[in-house]
Motif scaffolding. Structure first.
Motif, short mmCIF file in Angstrom:
data_model
loop_
_atom_site.label_atom_id
_atom_site.label_comp_id
_atom_site.label_asym_id
_atom_site.label_seq_id
_atom_site.Cartn_x
_atom_site.Cartn_y
_atom_site.Cartn_z
N PHE A 136 -78.56 56.07 -37.99
CA PHE A 136 -78.33 55.78 -37.14
C PHE A 136 -77.47 54.70 -36.23
O PHE A 136 -76.94 54.16 -35.69
N ALA A 137 -79.19 53.62 -36.42
CA ALA A 137 -79.15 51.98 -36.19
C ALA A 137 -77.57 51.61 -37.15
O ALA A 137 -76.78 50.72 -36.80
N ASP A 138 -77.69 51.54 -38.18
CA ASP A 138 -76.29 51.40 -38.67
C ASP A 138 -74.81 51.83 -38.22
O ASP A 138 -74.40 51.29 -38.39
N TRP A 139 -74.61 53.17 -38.17
CA TRP A 139 -74.25 54.05 -37.61
C TRP A 139 -73.34 52.74 -35.59
O TRP A 139 -72.24 52.95 -35.53
N SER A 140 -74.60 52.92 -35.12
CA SER A 140 -74.27 52.63 -34.38
C SER A 140 -74.50 50.76 -33.39
O SER A 140 -73.97 50.35 -32.81
N HIS A 141 -74.94 50.22 -34.86
CA HIS A 141 -74.45 48.30 -34.77
C HIS A 141 -72.72 48.57 -35.18
O HIS A 141 -71.93 47.70 -35.09
N ARG A 142 -72.00 49.89 -35.80
CA ARG A 142 -70.73 49.81 -36.59
C ARG A 142 -70.10 49.49 -35.18
O ARG A 142 -69.09 49.30 -35.04
N GLU A 143 -70.39 51.04 -34.77
CA GLU A 143 -69.53 51.07 -33.16
C GLU A 143 -70.29 50.43 -32.14
O GLU A 143 -68.67 50.10 -31.31
N ARG A 144 -70.79 49.75 -31.80
CA ARG A 144 -70.98 48.42 -31.08
C ARG A 144 -70.37 47.44 -31.41
O ARG A 144 -68.80 46.31 -30.45
N GLU A 145 -70.00 46.69 -32.53
CA GLU A 145 -69.52 45.65 -32.88
C GLU A 145 -67.91 45.74 -32.70
O GLU A 145 -67.14 45.17 -32.34
N LYS A 146 -67.52 47.16 -32.95
CA LYS A 146 -66.06 47.74 -32.74
C LYS A 146 -65.49 47.62 -31.24
O LYS A 146 -64.55 47.29 -31.23
N GLN A 147 -66.51 47.44 -30.83
CA GLN A 147 -65.85 47.20 -29.31
C GLN A 147 -66.38 46.56 -28.73
O GLN A 147 -65.26 46.05 -27.49
N LEU A 148 -66.21 45.16 -29.61
CA LEU A 148 -66.58 43.64 -29.20
C LEU A 148 -65.13 43.32 -28.98
O LEU A 148 -64.45 43.29 -30.65
N PRO A 149 -65.17 42.46 -28.20
CA PRO A 149 -63.72 41.50 -28.71
C PRO A 149 -64.01 40.00 -29.90
O PRO A 149 -64.87 39.69 -29.53
#
Length: 125
Positions: free
Chosen positions: A67-80
């Motif tokens: 979950f932490a890895d998935w959450s990190h990837r999702e946050r990275e996707k949303q960052l400009p």
């Protein structure tokens, strides 16, 4: 010497007293066997329960890492993406941090997230 004394004493006892001593001896041996069996039975139950709880804990830990890895990837996707000016400022900040060894206080190392010791080398004396 002692076994011969015991056998001599045993032979001098009347039959009724021998039977009483046999019952007492069998009782002591029976209780000892029962206690040993109960100990092994209860120990086995405790070990099985500990194994089950450990397995569940490891599964939950792996789920939390996923979950932490998935959450990190999702946050990275949303960052400009960083602008060249922002990238220059960030590199300048990181260089200052490295010069003053301030980065040792931030547990960004992946080994630190897993609860392991930091990977920084020990200072030589």
């Amino acid at each position: 010497m002692i076994p011969s004394m015991l056998t001599a004493w045993w032979r001098t006892l009347p039959r009724e007293r021998r039977n009483v001593w046999m019952v007492i001896g069998c009782g002591v041996v029976g209780v000892s066997v029962a206690k040993t069996g109960y100990f092994h039975f209860s120990r086995n139950l405790l070990v099985q329960d500990a194994d089950r709880r450990h397995k569940e804990a490891v599964e939950k830990l792996q789920e939390s890492y996923a979950f932490a890895d998935w959450s990190h990837r999702e946050r990275e996707k949303q960052l400009p993406d960083l602008t060249p000016e922002q990238r220059r400022q960030m590199n300048k900040f990181l260089n200052i941090m490295m010069e003053h060894e301030m980065n040792k206080h931030f547990p960004d190392d992946p080994a630190m997230r897993r609860g392991m010791a930091p990977t920084t080398p020990e200072p030589s004396e």
